[in-house]
Scaffold this motif. Sequence first.
Motif, PDB file in Angstrom:
ATOM      1  N   ARG A  64       6.249  -7.305   8.802  1.00  0.00           N
ATOM      2  CA  ARG A  64       5.887  -5.684   7.942  1.00  0.00           C
ATOM      3  C   ARG A  64       7.152  -5.478   7.086  1.00  0.00           C
ATOM      4  N   ALA A  65       8.190  -4.699   7.637  1.00  0.00           N
ATOM      5  CA  ALA A  65       8.997  -4.619   6.503  1.00  0.00           C
ATOM      6  C   ALA A  65       9.823  -5.165   5.495  1.00  0.00           C
ATOM      7  N   GLN A  66       9.292  -7.021   6.035  1.00  0.00           N
ATOM      8  CA  GLN A  66      10.907  -7.622   5.324  1.00  0.00           C
ATOM      9  C   GLN A  66       8.931  -7.856   4.466  1.00  0.00           C
ATOM     10  N   VAL A  67       8.386  -7.668   4.377  1.00  0.00           N
ATOM     11  CA  VAL A  67       7.529  -8.450   3.398  1.00  0.00           C
ATOM     12  C   VAL A  67       7.615  -6.486   2.541  1.00  0.00           C
ATOM     13  N   ALA A  68       7.729  -5.681   3.225  1.00  0.00           N
ATOM     14  CA  ALA A  68       7.741  -4.632   2.174  1.00  0.00           C
ATOM     15  C   ALA A  68       9.204  -4.872   1.226  1.00  0.00           C
ATOM     16  N   PHE A 107      12.550  -6.469  -3.519  1.00  0.00           N
ATOM     17  CA  PHE A 107      13.238  -7.763  -4.279  1.00  0.00           C
ATOM     18  C   PHE A 107      12.142  -7.698  -5.726  1.00  0.00           C
ATOM     19  N   GLY A 108      10.634  -8.170  -5.748  1.00  0.00           N
ATOM     20  CA  GLY A 108      10.514  -8.804  -6.609  1.00  0.00           C
ATOM     21  C   GLY A 108      10.878  -8.535  -7.810  1.00  0.00           C
ATOM     22  N   ILE A 109       9.507  -6.434  -7.313  1.00  0.00           N
ATOM     23  CA  ILE A 109      10.195  -6.036  -8.817  1.00  0.00           C
ATOM     24  C   ILE A 109      10.858  -5.875  -9.141  1.00  0.00           C
ATOM     25  N   LEU A 115       4.741   3.770 -10.415  1.00  0.00           N
ATOM     26  CA  LEU A 115       5.710   2.969  -9.367  1.00  0.00           C
ATOM     27  C   LEU A 115       5.445   3.380  -8.293  1.00  0.00           C
ATOM     28  N   LEU A 116       5.005   5.039  -7.326  1.00  0.00           N
ATOM     29  CA  LEU A 116       5.116   5.777  -6.628  1.00  0.00           C
ATOM     30  C   LEU A 116       3.537   5.226  -5.528  1.00  0.00           C
ATOM     31  N   PRO A 117       2.156   5.101  -7.166  1.00  0.00           N
ATOM     32  CA  PRO A 117       0.914   5.666  -5.918  1.00  0.00           C
ATOM     33  C   PRO A 117       0.817   3.923  -5.393  1.00  0.00           C
ATOM     34  N   PRO A 118       1.796   2.735  -6.067  1.00  0.00           N
ATOM     35  CA  PRO A 118       1.129   1.931  -5.513  1.00  0.00           C
ATOM     36  C   PRO A 118       2.472   0.973  -4.518  1.00  0.00           C
ATOM     37  N   MET A 119       3.407   2.293  -4.450  1.00  0.00           N
ATOM     38  CA  MET A 119       4.634   1.718  -3.359  1.00  0.00           C
ATOM     39  C   MET A 119       4.125   2.670  -1.990  1.00  0.00           C
ATOM     40  N   ARG A 120       2.919   3.130  -1.994  1.00  0.00           N
ATOM     41  CA  ARG A 120       3.001   4.204  -0.752  1.00  0.00           C
ATOM     42  C   ARG A 120       1.551   3.298  -0.375  1.00  0.00           C
ATOM     43  N   ASP A 121       0.539   2.817  -1.461  1.00  0.00           N
ATOM     44  CA  ASP A 121      -0.535   2.181  -0.918  1.00  0.00           C
ATOM     45  C   ASP A 121       0.206   0.960  -0.146  1.00  0.00           C
ATOM     46  N   LEU A 122       0.921  -0.048  -0.640  1.00  0.00           N
ATOM     47  CA  LEU A 122       1.783  -0.598   0.220  1.00  0.00           C
ATOM     48  C   LEU A 122       2.636  -0.158   1.601  1.00  0.00           C
ATOM     49  N   ILE A 123       3.110   0.252   1.607  1.00  0.00           N
ATOM     50  CA  ILE A 123       4.188   1.521   2.665  1.00  0.00           C
ATOM     51  C   ILE A 123       2.951   1.662   3.907  1.00  0.00           C
TER      52      ILE A 123
END
Length: 210
Positions: free
Chosen positions: A161-165, A170-172, A192-200
């Motif tokens: 999961r950490a590697q997917v994050a 990197f994709g961004i 970027l913060l809200p979607p990154m928070r959702d992702l993490i």
Amino acid sequence: MATTSLHASPEHPAGPRRRDAAGTRQLLLDAARRRFAAHGYTGTTVRDIADEAGVNVALISRYFTSKEGLFEACLVGAVDELSHAVAPDVTLDGVPSAIAEHLAGTGVGSRPDQFLLLLRSSGDEQADRIRRNTVHSFAERLATAAGWRPGHPDGDRIMLRAQVALATGFGIVLLRSSTGLEPLSSAGPQDLLPPMRDLIDALLREPGPR
């Protein structure tokens, strides 16, 4: 009576100023980061780098020994940046903000194009080892923030999961630098913060099966 020559010599170059060694080295590093990130290792020549830096190509050998040495020096800069992005003691709550700032290029010392260097294989064994180890270390820091430890019974799942994050980050950077895709390309850290928070949160807050 001796006269003073107004002509330039190697010891006394003409021009409004002389670059000091540190300044010239930095010019080469900055140009190399941009070139390697945009065109890859094989698609970049030492002449390209020297021309963009505005210096003699022979100075690459003087300061970095070779093209491989210059690429390795660029990777060291990427290592330092990633170390600042997610420090060893960062908490999971602090990860989204740290990543968002660096992806947007607003973090301290942040150079988003350096992230792209970690996707570029050089063909040089030592440089590629540094590249792989850096990516692995960064993924390990993300996993550690989520509770991963060596021997953890659910360690492989957390690490994946950490590697997917990490791959998402990197994709961004890749999309922002190469496609002009909007609104992603012009998004700031606050965007970027809200979607990154959702992702993490989705990947690392609850590492077990849902």
